[in-house]
Write a protein that holds these residues in place. Structure first.
Motif, PDB file in Angstrom:
ATOM      1  N   GLY A  71      24.785  13.994 -30.617  1.00 46.00           N
ATOM      2  CA  GLY A  71      25.482  12.722 -30.789  1.00 46.00           C
ATOM      3  C   GLY A  71      26.793  12.901 -31.512  1.00 46.00           C
ATOM      4  N   TYR A  72      27.321  11.794 -31.994  1.00 46.26           N
ATOM      5  CA  TYR A  72      28.528  11.827 -32.813  1.00 46.26           C
ATOM      6  C   TYR A  72      28.102  12.113 -34.253  1.00 46.26           C
ATOM      7  CZ  TYR A  72      30.707   9.635 -28.741  1.00 46.26           C
ATOM      8  OH  TYR A  72      31.163   9.363 -27.473  1.00 46.26           O
ATOM      9  N   GLY A  73      28.035  13.394 -34.587  1.00 47.85           N
ATOM     10  CA  GLY A  73      27.391  13.811 -35.828  1.00 47.85           C
ATOM     11  C   GLY A  73      28.048  13.278 -37.078  1.00 47.85           C
ATOM     12  N   ILE A  74      29.380  13.325 -37.146  1.00 53.21           N
ATOM     13  CA  ILE A  74      30.043  12.868 -38.367  1.00 53.21           C
ATOM     14  C   ILE A  74      29.901  11.355 -38.523  1.00 53.21           C
ATOM     15  CG2 ILE A  74      32.334  12.609 -37.312  1.00 53.21           C
ATOM     16  CD1 ILE A  74      31.558  13.936 -40.857  1.00 53.21           C
ATOM     17  N   LEU A  75      29.934  10.619 -37.410  1.00 53.79           N
ATOM     18  CA  LEU A  75      29.748   9.168 -37.482  1.00 53.79           C
ATOM     19  C   LEU A  75      28.316   8.827 -37.870  1.00 53.79           C
ATOM     20  CD1 LEU A  75      31.764   8.072 -34.318  1.00 53.79           C
ATOM     21  CD2 LEU A  75      32.531   8.174 -36.693  1.00 53.79           C
ATOM     22  N   ARG A  76      27.372   9.610 -37.377  1.00 53.97           N
ATOM     23  CA  ARG A  76      25.970   9.440 -37.773  1.00 53.97           C
ATOM     24  C   ARG A  76      25.834   9.572 -39.290  1.00 53.97           C
ATOM     25  NH1 ARG A  76      23.539  14.105 -35.490  1.00 53.97           N
ATOM     26  NH2 ARG A  76      23.098  12.998 -33.532  1.00 53.97           N
ATOM     27  N   GLU A  77      26.479  10.605 -39.837  1.00 55.12           N
ATOM     28  CA  GLU A  77      26.383  10.834 -41.276  1.00 55.12           C
ATOM     29  C   GLU A  77      27.069   9.723 -42.063  1.00 55.12           C
ATOM     30  OE1 GLU A  77      27.746  14.388 -44.296  1.00 55.12           O
ATOM     31  OE2 GLU A  77      26.636  14.920 -42.473  1.00 55.12           O
ATOM     32  N   TYR A  78      28.246   9.302 -41.604  1.00 53.71           N
ATOM     33  CA  TYR A  78      28.951   8.212 -42.282  1.00 53.71           C
ATOM     34  C   TYR A  78      28.094   6.944 -42.313  1.00 53.71           C
ATOM     35  CZ  TYR A  78      33.474  10.712 -42.085  1.00 53.71           C
ATOM     36  OH  TYR A  78      34.498  11.602 -42.241  1.00 53.71           O
ATOM     37  N   MET A  79      27.497   6.602 -41.184  1.00 55.58           N
ATOM     38  CA  MET A  79      26.729   5.364 -41.113  1.00 55.58           C
ATOM     39  C   MET A  79      25.443   5.445 -41.927  1.00 55.58           C
ATOM     40  SD  MET A  79      27.282   4.127 -37.156  1.00 55.58           S
ATOM     41  CE  MET A  79      26.678   2.473 -37.475  1.00 55.58           C
ATOM     42  N   GLN A  80      24.809   6.600 -41.898  1.00 57.74           N
ATOM     43  CA  GLN A  80      23.600   6.749 -42.704  1.00 57.74           C
ATOM     44  C   GLN A  80      23.919   6.619 -44.187  1.00 57.74           C
ATOM     45  OE1 GLN A  80      22.169  10.526 -41.257  1.00 57.74           O
ATOM     46  NE2 GLN A  80      20.834   9.589 -39.719  1.00 57.74           N
ATOM     47  N   ASP A  81      25.035   7.205 -44.616  1.00 61.25           N
ATOM     48  CA  ASP A  81      25.428   7.102 -46.018  1.00 61.25           C
ATOM     49  C   ASP A  81      25.778   5.667 -46.401  1.00 61.25           C
ATOM     50  OD1 ASP A  81      25.037   9.797 -46.317  1.00 61.25           O
ATOM     51  OD2 ASP A  81      27.162  10.334 -46.209  1.00 61.25           O
ATOM     52  N   ALA A  82      26.456   4.958 -45.484  1.00 60.18           N
ATOM     53  CA  ALA A  82      26.940   3.620 -45.803  1.00 60.18           C
ATOM     54  C   ALA A  82      25.879   2.538 -45.628  1.00 60.18           C
ATOM     55  CB  ALA A  82      28.162   3.286 -44.940  1.00 60.18           C
ATOM     56  N   PHE A  83      25.033   2.676 -44.567  1.00 61.33           N
ATOM     57  CA  PHE A  83      24.132   1.585 -44.213  1.00 61.33           C
ATOM     58  C   PHE A  83      22.666   1.975 -44.201  1.00 61.33           C
ATOM     59  CE2 PHE A  83      28.065   1.146 -41.555  1.00 61.33           C
ATOM     60  CZ  PHE A  83      28.686   0.190 -42.353  1.00 61.33           C
ATOM     61  N   GLY A  84      22.379   3.254 -44.422  1.00 60.19           N
ATOM     62  CA  GLY A  84      20.996   3.704 -44.401  1.00 60.19           C
ATOM     63  C   GLY A  84      20.476   4.013 -43.017  1.00 60.19           C
ATOM     64  N   GLN A  85      21.245   3.736 -41.998  1.00 54.86           N
ATOM     65  CA  GLN A  85      20.849   4.057 -40.638  1.00 54.86           C
ATOM     66  C   GLN A  85      22.101   4.172 -39.772  1.00 54.86           C
ATOM     67  OE1 GLN A  85      18.468   0.854 -39.080  1.00 54.86           O
ATOM     68  NE2 GLN A  85      20.169  -0.578 -38.988  1.00 54.86           N
ATOM     69  N   ALA A  86      21.969   4.886 -38.674  1.00 54.31           N
ATOM     70  CA  ALA A  86      23.086   5.057 -37.749  1.00 54.31           C
ATOM     71  C   ALA A  86      22.820   4.256 -36.479  1.00 54.31           C
ATOM     72  CB  ALA A  86      23.270   6.526 -37.395  1.00 54.31           C
ATOM     73  N   ALA A  90      24.255   3.576 -32.467  1.00 53.45           N
ATOM     74  CA  ALA A  90      25.078   3.947 -31.304  1.00 53.45           C
ATOM     75  C   ALA A  90      25.725   5.313 -31.446  1.00 53.45           C
ATOM     76  CB  ALA A  90      26.140   2.886 -31.033  1.00 53.45           C
ATOM     77  N   THR A  91      25.115   6.190 -32.233  1.00 52.90           N
ATOM     78  CA  THR A  91      25.680   7.531 -32.393  1.00 52.90           C
ATOM     79  C   THR A  91      24.944   8.587 -31.577  1.00 52.90           C
ATOM     80  OG1 THR A  91      24.292   7.935 -34.337  1.00 52.90           O
ATOM     81  CG2 THR A  91      26.500   7.042 -34.729  1.00 52.90           C
ATOM     82  N   GLU A  92      23.767   8.241 -31.026  1.00 53.06           N
ATOM     83  CA  GLU A  92      22.981   9.232 -30.294  1.00 53.06           C
ATOM     84  C   GLU A  92      23.389   9.223 -28.821  1.00 53.06           C
ATOM     85  OE1 GLU A  92      21.276  11.074 -32.572  1.00 53.06           O
ATOM     86  OE2 GLU A  92      22.369   9.575 -33.748  1.00 53.06           O
ATOM     87  N   LEU A  93      23.473  10.404 -28.234  1.00 51.53           N
ATOM     88  CA  LEU A  93      24.045  10.545 -26.911  1.00 51.53           C
ATOM     89  C   LEU A  93      23.133  11.304 -25.956  1.00 51.53           C
ATOM     90  CD1 LEU A  93      27.659  11.632 -27.947  1.00 51.53           C
ATOM     91  CD2 LEU A  93      26.920   9.334 -27.236  1.00 51.53           C
ATOM     92  N   ALA A  94      23.029  10.803 -24.729  1.00 55.44           N
ATOM     93  CA  ALA A  94      22.510  11.634 -23.644  1.00 55.44           C
ATOM     94  C   ALA A  94      23.621  12.602 -23.271  1.00 55.44           C
ATOM     95  CB  ALA A  94      22.143  10.764 -22.448  1.00 55.44           C
ATOM     96  N   ARG A  95      23.264  13.849 -23.054  1.00 55.31           N
ATOM     97  CA  ARG A  95      24.293  14.821 -22.716  1.00 55.31           C
ATOM     98  C   ARG A  95      23.731  15.802 -21.700  1.00 55.31           C
ATOM     99  NH1 ARG A  95      20.654  15.475 -27.011  1.00 55.31           N
ATOM    100  NH2 ARG A  95      20.789  17.530 -27.965  1.00 55.31           N
TER     101      ARG A  95
END
Length: 560
Positions: A484-499, A501-506
């Protein structure tokens, strides 16, 4: 309107474009053909210019950008009208933000249709060049073939004059296709406008620096663009000033020098050194988001800021602003200091510590902070990549967690470090590396380069596997797949406790690359060094995929 073929013996406006570019020293053009641009591409067949066709215009822009960064020369981009032109804009934003010189030649609908909103005319925009106004230094519309050579020469001059950047030219379809009476272009001259610092500002800056007890230096991307590395080293050693490089300035100062704070601008310990300086010399940097450690930097001393872009000066902090090319400014400051300081006259004192002691202690604190954050996987991974990459090899990094680490920890050595931190868009790494490889090859230099992307950013440029295969370019593409969008996942988890729309089919990146006849392998993180060592010595393009989830380091005292 359907393009009409022209006889081979008849020259047209497209010939004037390619003749002028060749006379200015261009060797390579990037882009994608299009209906209104056919005159350009027909003319290419009669020129010595090499054409590299991407699959998406945005990637063509990134490739022209990478060509320029790798060679120090002007990147040239050909675009079609409307959708083609618009698709390039995100790539041009990166070049504009980073100060990369490019000449962009976009086609236009025929002259008689401009502004008329004629029903049924494909690709028409109300004002195409206005769309490029936010991402290029200037925009020109050429309405007569006789104006083509001078317009391109002027655009080239503007592109290489500091602050460097992309310049946009539009040529209507009929101007490109119609026969011309203008004789073949025999020569063209483009010299950068001089941009020296004002004498009184240099004198004042030298007074401040000579009297400073705790001088420190931030070296930004302008130092590299100004080819100012020798004078930065000379100045820093005369002042015995600690130097930290921004991500764009990475490589401007020797990594292992006893005054080097390396590129740890995102660590609070380094920020505190900069805050404690009584004179902070900022060279070729806006003191923007990353370099200011996300605007937490609060300098207590005086600031001298040098930048070629006047809008940057004092934009974030009050300073003695010096509008100048960083190279010219450093030459002036360095030579003027000789007369003021004298041999060994400057004796800095960082509260009882020498600058060398301060730098060593600060870097030790940075490493100790990392030691306490359970980052063994990340540090080993980055160290293994660094160990595998030859010292002189150029690297191109997408906006991915690996690149965020590299901003701080990558010792570029004799190679050059290129990343997309100027505008921060996704998709730069692979097409930028394609352009860099082409550029190095054009200069007769070893053309193997490394591109690094995440799985999210890789999908922006996955179609360029066809480009790298078509031209058999020695590009190694490392894809770090974390799902997924790893850095956005980390930002959202830090800010909101969960991420969200960051996980991706690839895709299966290995099988996908192989479907383009590009060799690929999937390896474990602990095997990345050996895999890269083998891939970086192979022939042609190849892909290495690593499935791993990396974390970012915490930059503050609050790290646990």
């Amino acid at each position: 309107m359907t393009a009409q073929p022209t006889a081979a013996a008849v020259r047209n406006g497209g010939d004037l474009v390619v003749e002028t570019l060749s006379a200015l020293g261009a060797t390579t053009v990037f882009g994608i053909p299009g209906q209104h641009a056919l005159g350009l591409f027909d003319a290419l067949s009669r020129s010595s210019l090499r054409f590299i066709s991407s699959r998406v215009e945005n990637n063509s822009a990134f490739a022209a950008d990478g060509f320029s960064r790798a060679t120090g020369e002007v990147g040239v981009l050909f675009l079609s009208t409307g959708p083609g032109a618009l698709t390039s804009l995100a790539g041009l934003q990166e070049a504009y933000a980073t100060g990369v010189p490019m000449v962009v030649v976009a086609s236009q609908i025929p002259l008689e249709g401009l502004g008329a909103r004629r029903k049924g005319m494909l690709h028409q925009l109300d004002d195409q060049k206005a769309s490029a106004a936010n991402v290029t230094k200037s925009q020109r519309l050429i309405q007569h073939a006789s104006g083509i050579p001078s317009a391109i020469q002027d655009a080239w001059t503007e592109a290489i004059s500091s602050p460097q950047g992309p310049v946009w030219i539009e040529v209507p379809q009929n101007v490109l296709l119609d026969p011309v009476m203008v004789p073949p272009v025999e020569d063209a001259l483009a010299e950068a406008f001089d941009n020296p610092p004002r004498t009184e500002l240099v004198k004042e800056a030298v007074k401040w620096l000579a009297a400073a007890q705790r001088p420190a230096i931030i070296a930004g991307g302008g130092v590299r663009r100004g080819k100012a590395e020798p004078w930065l080293l000379s100045l820093a050693e005369k002042l015995r000033a600690p130097v930290v490089c921004s991500p764009g300035g990475n490589g401007a100062f020797p990594w292992q020098h006893e005054l080097s704070l390396q590129s740890w601008v995102e660590d609070r310990y380094v920020t505190e050194v900069l805050e404690d300086a009584d004179v902070l010399l900022v060279l070729g940097s806006s003191l923007g988001e990353v370099t200011s450690n996300y605007f937490t930097l609060e300098p207590r001393g005086r600031i001298i800021q040098v930048d070629a872009e006047p809008r940057v000066l004092e934009s974030n902090r009050p300073a003695l602003g010096i509008r100048a090319d960083a190279g010219q400014a450093l030459v002036a400051l360095d030579s003027s200091l000789d007369a003021v300081l004298g041999a060994g006259a400057n004796v800095p004192d960082w509260h009882g510590k020498t600058p060398e002691q301060l730098v060593k202690e600060t870097l030790t604190k940075v490493q100790e902070r990392l030691d306490g954050q359970d980052l063994g996987r990340e540090r080993a991974f980055m160290a293994d990549i660094r160990a595998a990459v030859p010292d002189s090899m150029q690297t191109f990094w997408d906006m991915t967690i690996s690149a965020y680490w590299a901003w701080s920890c990558w010792d570029s050595r004799q190679g050059q470090f290129h990343s997309a931190q100027g505008a921060g868009g996704l998709g730069f790494g692979f097409p930028g590396a394609i352009g860099g490889s082409v550029g190095l090859e054009s200069k007769g230099l070893p053309a193997r380069v490394l591109a690094v992307s995440g799985d999210g950013s890789a999908m922006y440029s996955i179609s360029e596997l066809a480009t790298v295969r078509q031209h058999n370019l020695p590009v190694t593409w490392l894809i770090v797949d974390d799902g997924g969008y790893g850095i956005l996942r980390e930002y959202m988890q830090d800010a909101f406790g969960q991420a969200t729309a960051t996980e991706l089919a690839r895709p299966d990146f290995v099988r996908l690359a192989e479907s383009f006849s590009v060799p690929a392998r999937r390896v474990r993180p602990e095997d990345i060094r050996q895999a890269l060592e083998e891939s970086l010595t192979a022939e042609g393009p190849n892909v290495v995929v690593v499935e791993t989830t990396l974390k970012m380091f915490a930059p503050t005292h609050l790290a646990t």
